[in-house]
Each structure stands twice: as structure tokens, then as C-alpha cells.
Scaffold this motif. Structure first.
Motif, PDB file in Angstrom:
ATOM      1  N   MET A 152     -21.142  70.044 -28.759  1.00 18.31           N
ATOM      2  CA  MET A 152     -20.051  69.083 -28.651  1.00 18.31           C
ATOM      3  C   MET A 152     -19.977  68.253 -29.930  1.00 18.31           C
ATOM      4  N   VAL A 154     -16.526  73.043 -19.481  1.00 20.98           N
ATOM      5  CA  VAL A 154     -15.626  72.044 -20.058  1.00 20.98           C
ATOM      6  C   VAL A 154     -14.955  71.221 -18.960  1.00 20.98           C
ATOM      7  N   ARG A 155     -14.827  71.772 -17.766  1.00 22.41           N
ATOM      8  CA  ARG A 155     -14.363  70.967 -16.628  1.00 22.41           C
ATOM      9  C   ARG A 155     -15.335  69.830 -16.343  1.00 22.41           C
ATOM     10  N   LEU A 200     -17.281  68.455 -18.584  1.00 18.84           N
ATOM     11  CA  LEU A 200     -17.088  67.493 -19.677  1.00 18.84           C
ATOM     12  C   LEU A 200     -15.869  66.610 -19.415  1.00 18.84           C
ATOM     13  N   PHE A 247     -15.597  71.188 -27.964  1.00 17.10           N
ATOM     14  CA  PHE A 247     -16.683  71.693 -27.124  1.00 17.10           C
ATOM     15  C   PHE A 247     -16.620  73.214 -27.134  1.00 17.10           C
ATOM     16  N   PHE A 257     -13.029  74.647 -26.960  1.00 15.79           N
ATOM     17  CA  PHE A 257     -12.009  73.805 -26.356  1.00 15.79           C
ATOM     18  C   PHE A 257     -11.877  72.498 -27.137  1.00 15.79           C
ATOM     19  N   VAL A 296     -10.966  68.666 -26.225  1.00 18.26           N
ATOM     20  CA  VAL A 296     -10.897  67.800 -25.056  1.00 18.26           C
ATOM     21  C   VAL A 296     -10.307  66.453 -25.479  1.00 18.26           C
ATOM     22  N   PHE A 314      -7.800  69.413 -21.534  1.00 21.83           N
ATOM     23  CA  PHE A 314      -8.279  70.183 -22.674  1.00 21.83           C
ATOM     24  C   PHE A 314      -7.393  71.395 -22.917  1.00 21.83           C
ATOM     25  N   GLU A 350      -7.625  75.418 -25.135  1.00 25.60           N
ATOM     26  CA  GLU A 350      -8.606  76.388 -25.624  1.00 25.60           C
ATOM     27  C   GLU A 350      -8.124  77.043 -26.911  1.00 25.60           C
TER      28      GLU A 350
END
Length: 317
Positions: free
Chosen positions: A47, A89-90, A92, A120, A132, A134, A140, A142
Motif C-alpha cells: 500500500m 481491497v474491499r 481496505l 494498493f 487498485f 482507493v 476504488f 482497478e
């Protein structure tokens, strides 16, 4: 401010971040913007963060413990048991929203925006690499083959070189070099970005990285990048011929032709009204009004002072 860039290629991932944080000209500090989450052989995630330092630090710490409830029959989702980078990432995004709910009202009362953004990326065993971007709302996007890199922070100075060089097929070493050139351009133009830098190169399928380096002002390779890029840019600029030295055989533009068409034995007299600039129509011998307008557009080789006077006597409204 800061500058971070993440690059997704066929061969792997490249991450680069600076470490300067400032709250004014007399409050400059050094904080690392790169955080690594890994289980060797199982998952590798990185990250990069930009924006409000207190927010990004809170997010990266909460991310290690953040859970998303998936119902009574399944364990809560975390970055350590996520089966895909999308699920990770969800988590995050959930961590970002948790910090917002905790600190957002207080920040708003103090007149401070909730400002944070993250890159990320990584790979979890069983799927391809993914990356991704964010946003501060926890949503976010991709990276794709058409857009294979993301930037956060002071992105505008280093973006042109990335746009011109990077493709998904770019080798990792070339991409790392390109990222450093991008960072050098940003360092040259923006005081809110500064050394040392953190550079990490991840090779697809390795689930770990032994190619990570901290770059300071004494690093010989970055010194070479800085001097070579500056010298070659200057040489390239000098090698490009000037606009006015182009061969005469090249056709003039339409505007240029219309201007030159009035060049006769005597210089044309051009009206001083602000509503036009070009001499038109070409080689006109008498004052000519522009279609639909009372303005005289051009005067050719005038024979008498009376005619010259008439050319500039039209109203200006």
C-alpha cells in the motif's frame, strides 16, 4: 504533499514513493508512505498512501485488523484470509470508512478535509496480480492493460514520461527506471516531494520481494538518473530544429497564406479595429467589408490618401 506511483506489468509490479511530509515551509518531516503486508508463499500486498498523514497512518494500522462480516456461516473477511485482491481491497475500503466515521466529524469541526488516497496492489495465490486506486470514500478502481499505472499526490510533473514509455509489456527494470525518472522530474519541480525514496519491484508469482531499496541523495544510481536525464533532455531540446528554420517547401497554413496573399508592392494598410486580425481577402485592391459586418478587412496598395482614409472610417461597434 507526496508523490507515489504504482505500475502493473505482465512481468510484475513496481512501487515507488517519496517520504516528505509538510505542514508549511517550516514544518517538513520524513515519513515512509509504503507499507507491505505479506505471507511468504501465500500473499504479497503493498500500500502506498498520500494525503493527510494522520488519516493514512490510521488506515494502514487498522487494515491489519479490519474485518468484514460475511454472515454466521463464514469467518469474517480480512486481508489475511481474502481469496482475491478484490476482497482484500474491499477490506481496505472498509478501513478507510472506519477512520472516516471515527475522525471525520472532528476533522470537519476543525476545518480539515478528510483527504487520503492509496495505491494498493499485489498478488494472492491462485489469481493474477492486481492493482487498485482507493479514494477517500473507500471506493476504488482497478488498473487495466490500457491504464497500467496509478499515481497519488503530486502526479502532474511525472506523468508525461510514464504516458510515453509504459506499456504492459515493459520489462520490470525499464519500468523501475522510468518510475525513477518520473520521481526525479517531480523532485525538480515541487518542493513538497523529497528524498529518501522507497522502491520495490515484485516479480509475478514470487509472493515475496527481495528487490527493495531506500534511495537517498547519496545513492549513485539515482545521481546518475538525475544528471543523465537533465543532460539528455537539454541535448534533445537543442537537437530539435526551430520552428522558423523549417524548409520553405513546406506548405504554409491557411492563415499564413491568407496573410501573405496581401503582400504586394506596397505594404497593406490594416485596420486597427479590435474585431479582426488577418488580412482578408487576399490581394484586395479596395476596402472590402467582411460578409455580414461593416468592418473593412483589408486594404491593398492604395492609390490616394482619400481611399486610405476611407478604409479606416467604418464604425467599431
Amino acid at each position: 504533499m507526496t508523490y507515489c506511483v504504482g505500475i502493473r506489468l505482465d512481468a510484475g509490479l513496481v512501487f515507488l514513493s517519496d517520504s516528505r511530509t509538510n505542514a508549511g515551509l517550516d514544518a517538513i518531516s520524513t515519513f515512509r508512505k509504503m507499507m507491505i503486508y505479506e505471507q511468504p508463499g501465500e500473499r504479497f500486498m503493498v500500500m502506498l498512501s498520500a494525503g493527510n498523514l494522520s488519516i493514512s497512518q490510521s488506515v494502514r494500522e487498522i487494515l491489519q485488523l479490519e474485518k468484514i462480516d460475511r454472515g454466521p456461516d463464514q469467518p469474517a473477511l480480512t486481508i489475511w484470509n481474502a481469496e482475491s485482491m478484490f476482497d482484500a481491497v474491499r477490506v481496505l475500503g472498509s478501513a478507510v470508512r472506519r477512520v472516516y466515521h471515527q475522525d471525520g466529524p472532528s476533522l470537519k469541526a476543525a476545518g480539515i478535509d478528510f483527504n487520503a488516497s492509496m495505491i494498493f496492489g499485489g498478488q494472492i495465490k491462485g489469481e493474477a496480480m492486481r492493482m487498485f486506486l482507493v479514494y477517500s470514500a473507500g471506493n476504488f478502481i482497478e488498473a487495466t492493460r490500457e491504464t497500467c499505472f496509478f499515481q497519488v499526490g503530486e502526479s502532474k510533473y511525472g506523468k508525461p514520461i510514464l504516458d510515453r514509455v509504459l506499456t504492459p509489456a515493459t520489462p520490470l527494470d525499464e519500468a523501475a527506471k522510468c518510475a525513477l525518472v518520473s520521481m526525479d522530474s517531480t523532485l525538480k519541480s515541487n518542493l513538497s516531494v523529497g528524498l529518501p525514496l522507497d522502491l520495490l519491484v515484485y516479480r509475478e508469482g514470487s509472493f515475496q520481494s527481495d528487490q527493495m531499496v531506500c534511495i537517498d541523495e547519496r545513492n549513485p544510481y539515482f545521481q546518475m538518473i538525475h544528471s543523465t536525464w537533465g543532460q539528455r533532455s537539454s541535448m534533445l531540446s537543442s537537437a530539435i530544429s526551430l520552428l522558423w528554420s523549417q524548409p520553405k517547401r513546406r506548405a504554409a497554413s491557411a492563415a499564413s497564406r491568407s496573410w501573405r496573399a496581401c503582400s504586394t508592392s506596397a505594404p497593406p494598410t490594416i485596420s486597427t479595429t479590435p474585431n479582426w486580425r488577418h488580412c482578408w481577402p487576399p490581394a484586395c485592391a479596395t476596402p472590402t467589408a467582411w460578409p455580414g459586418s461593416p468592418m473593412a478587412r483589408c486594404s491593398g496598395p492604395w492609390s490616394t490618401s482619400a481611399t486610405r482614409s476611407a478604409a479606416t472610417s467604418f464604425p467599431t461597434t
